[in-house]
Design a protein around this motif. Structure first.
Motif, mmCIF file in Angstrom:
data_model
loop_
_atom_site.group_PDB
_atom_site.id
_atom_site.type_symbol
_atom_site.label_atom_id
_atom_site.label_comp_id
_atom_site.label_asym_id
_atom_site.label_seq_id
_atom_site.Cartn_x
_atom_site.Cartn_y
_atom_site.Cartn_z
ATOM 1 N N LYS B 2 55.147 -84.267 51.564
ATOM 2 C CA LYS B 2 54.396 -83.099 51.087
ATOM 3 C C LYS B 2 53.254 -83.592 50.195
ATOM 4 O O LYS B 2 53.407 -84.516 49.436
ATOM 5 C CB LYS B 2 55.323 -82.161 50.334
ATOM 6 N N GLU B 74 51.546 -80.955 55.177
ATOM 7 C CA GLU B 74 51.757 -79.738 54.387
ATOM 8 C C GLU B 74 51.243 -79.930 52.970
ATOM 9 O O GLU B 74 51.469 -80.982 52.379
ATOM 10 C CB GLU B 74 53.249 -79.422 54.290
ATOM 11 N N VAL B 76 50.971 -78.200 48.937
ATOM 12 C CA VAL B 76 51.429 -77.208 47.960
ATOM 13 C C VAL B 76 50.512 -77.323 46.748
ATOM 14 O O VAL B 76 50.239 -78.429 46.294
ATOM 15 C CB VAL B 76 52.887 -77.476 47.527
ATOM 16 N N THR B 90 50.384 -70.630 45.305
ATOM 17 C CA THR B 90 50.680 -71.553 44.210
ATOM 18 C C THR B 90 52.132 -71.468 43.758
ATOM 19 O O THR B 90 52.766 -70.424 43.850
ATOM 20 C CB THR B 90 49.812 -71.250 42.968
ATOM 21 N N VAL B 91 52.598 -72.602 43.254
ATOM 22 C CA VAL B 91 53.830 -72.658 42.476
ATOM 23 C C VAL B 91 53.383 -72.789 41.025
ATOM 24 O O VAL B 91 52.664 -73.730 40.687
ATOM 25 C CB VAL B 91 54.677 -73.881 42.886
ATOM 26 N N GLU B 119 61.873 -79.726 36.950
ATOM 27 C CA GLU B 119 62.925 -78.994 37.677
ATOM 28 C C GLU B 119 62.500 -78.719 39.111
ATOM 29 O O GLU B 119 63.295 -78.852 40.043
ATOM 30 C CB GLU B 119 63.242 -77.668 36.968
ATOM 31 N N TYR B 120 61.247 -78.343 39.274
ATOM 32 C CA TYR B 120 60.731 -78.094 40.626
ATOM 33 C C TYR B 120 60.791 -79.396 41.433
ATOM 34 O O TYR B 120 61.266 -79.409 42.574
ATOM 35 C CB TYR B 120 59.294 -77.568 40.539
ATOM 36 N N ALA B 123 64.238 -80.328 42.575
ATOM 37 C CA ALA B 123 64.800 -79.447 43.601
ATOM 38 C C ALA B 123 64.161 -79.641 44.973
ATOM 39 O O ALA B 123 64.746 -79.264 45.988
ATOM 40 C CB ALA B 123 64.634 -77.994 43.157
ATOM 41 N N LEU B 124 62.978 -80.239 45.023
ATOM 42 C CA LEU B 124 62.290 -80.391 46.320
ATOM 43 C C LEU B 124 63.074 -81.308 47.258
ATOM 44 O O LEU B 124 63.530 -82.367 46.844
ATOM 45 C CB LEU B 124 60.892 -80.991 46.107
ATOM 46 N N PRO B 125 63.196 -80.894 48.526
ATOM 47 C CA PRO B 125 64.004 -81.705 49.435
ATOM 48 C C PRO B 125 63.241 -82.873 50.075
ATOM 49 O O PRO B 125 63.830 -83.649 50.821
ATOM 50 C CB PRO B 125 64.424 -80.698 50.518
#
Lengths: 335, 335
Positions: B2, B74, B76, B90-91, B119-120, B123-125
């Motif tokens: 990503k 991709e 983000v 957006t995040v 934290e984000y 958590a991202l895979p």
């Protein structure tokens, strides 16, 4: 081409027995946020839940994600008013979740949401847009809006047995509270959404209005909720060609009467059958039994897969893979 | 994989002569928001400007978008604190743009931004992340942070002649105001950002910390700003391998000393030359003359293009196409 998922919440979903979009109402509040993360990342990222119905049927976000991984289309999540945070990248057009339609003013900021979505849609450079939704309780608010506009009151359900009597009662109460007779909001779509709709309907209607104004081809990906959004756009004066792409599960639901709605609203209808009945797996069986049926743009994603020549057997394999991966993921936080 | 663009603003950019990321300071406030739209959609969508330098050099977002269209990765956008709205999805990890580093507390919510990004990231895979930035004024805040941490004070610039004396003066004032001696914030990265950094540095450092904790491979895509973010991560205790991918334009800038920084911070350095000197076009010439140099993940995007075997001549053609399309677009609103 861009695939847009419009996400939001309505307190209408908390009415007992109205929705299967979550194992219980505490979990259901997280369903649309988790759906957006599944579409964006393939799994919940910050959302504490994996959305399944009370019987364990996985969210249709799994199917949309499966097609996305194979067809590699771009997705955008439009946040029309989510009750819980999502880690999916979002374009925000609304700040508040919708209220219970039985109370006054279900969507106080209906006009702001419609306008923000319309402006965003008008500015998008894409020549083609596919628009899906995720909002638990949305079939009930859709029925309210269809009634207020004087359109056919067809309504699908995420439950195998559609609680039509309950929905009729809710629609009656909603229109009574709003002081709108059936058809009383014809030609005033924003008033209809404000009184008895939900934030997603306002956003989809705005998006359709804005994008078609610039000549973008629009496919609405879903069932009766997207039909209600199309009805709002028609009542807002949109006479551009519009398509509706839905699943065979939704089309098989007589209470949804998607063919009648498509005909009334002049929507070019595509129905795609992913052949879930050809295999047996928990990720597929519940759909064959009539649960979920549609949502998160599933029907539109399947239509795109068919157009791209991706065999449905590949889609099914990918659905199973994603489903099994999801269920292996420990939710990070209990809701 | 990503590709993440971390976007934000700092009032430091308003210091006369400090940045070329916009034709003037009113336009510059919109630059990062427009950059995100260019990466996401190929053109500004709601942003009223097309970011060019005072001499007309197009934003490096054009190059990143060009590679994205060909390599189809991709993206983000992470919003760490944009001053102006963006229509890019957006995040959000921060709500406020940064203050002028010469005033007290440049980033009051540095810890919240770092933690949200961490934290984000955790958590991202994804197994691989490429991280770029867009924040006018960011090379100056980066130099402040490097000084506060006691690292090499190398600094690139979006201007062909780096205003080093001005930047040294700003760094001196910033450290004085904060009461931090050179190296005084070593080992306390959040304190360094809070006092003299910017929101993007806080977010990138948090993202690096969170993603590397889960074993994700991280490439920092940029120059001295990304080095400052890497320094923050190192001072936060990150000892995972980290890569830095930058452009030949940045590497040719002695004031940036990206090789020295990469060596100090144990970053595996990749330099990619897009061969802009082989053709003559306004979209390319300014880079050859030393403007812009890097930004919006340009170096990382070029490295991905090289890895994917996309010929640089194709990238250059696409850059020219997007540039010409951008300049043909009428800005919708005057800033």
């Amino acid at each position: 081409m861009k695939f847009v998922v419009v996400a939001g919440s309505t307190a209408t979903a908390r009415i007992e027995g109205i929705s299967a979009a979550g194992a219980d109402s505490a979990v259901m509040a997280h369903t649309p946020s988790a759906d957006c993360e599944i579409v964006a990342y393939g799994q919940p990222v910050c959302s504490p839940v994996v959305p399944v119905s009370p019987s364990g049927c996985p969210t249709p976000a799994v199917v949309t994600r499966a097609v996305r991984e194979l067809a590699r289309f771009e997705t955008v999540v439009v946040d029309a008013g989510l009750a819980e945070p999502t880690a999916a990248p979002t374009v925000t057009v609304g700040e508040e979740s919708g209220r219970d339609v039985r109370t006054a003013r279900a969507v106080p900021e209906a006009r702001e949401i419609f306008t923000a979505a319309e402006e965003y849609g008008r500015a998008l450079p894409d020549d083609e847009l596919v628009i899906g939704e995720t909002i638990p309780g949305g079939t009930t608010t859709a029925r309210c809006v269809l009634a207020a506009l004087g359109e056919r009151r067809a309504t699908s359900s995420s439950l195998p047995e559609n609680p039509i009597a309950l929905k009729q009662q809710v629609v009656g109460e909603a229109l009574d509270t709003a002081g709108i007779a059936a058809g009383g909001a014809a030609g005033t779509p924003i008033a209809a959404v404000r009184a008895v709709g939900d934030p997603v309907l306002a956003a989809v209607a705005g998006l359709v209005t804005g994008t078609t104004a610039g000549g973008t081809e629009v496919t609405l990906a879903g069932g009766t909720q997207l039909c209600a959004a199309a009805a709002l756009a028609r009542h807002a004066g949109v006479d551009a060609p519009l398509s509706l792409a839905t699943t065979s599960f939704l089309a098989a639901d007589d209470t949804a009467d998607v063919e009648g709605l498509a005909s009334d609203l002049d929507l070019d209808l595509t129905i795609t059958d992913p052949g879930f009945d050809r295999e047996s797996h928990p990720a597929l069986d519940a759909y064959v039994a009539g649960e979920a049926k549609e949502g998160v743009g599933m029907g539109g994603a399947l239509a795109l897969a068919e157009r791209a020549g991706i065999p449905m057997t590949d889609i099914r394999d990918r659905v199973v893979t994603i489903h099994d991966r999801l269920l292996a993921t420990e939710p990070r936080v209990e809701p």
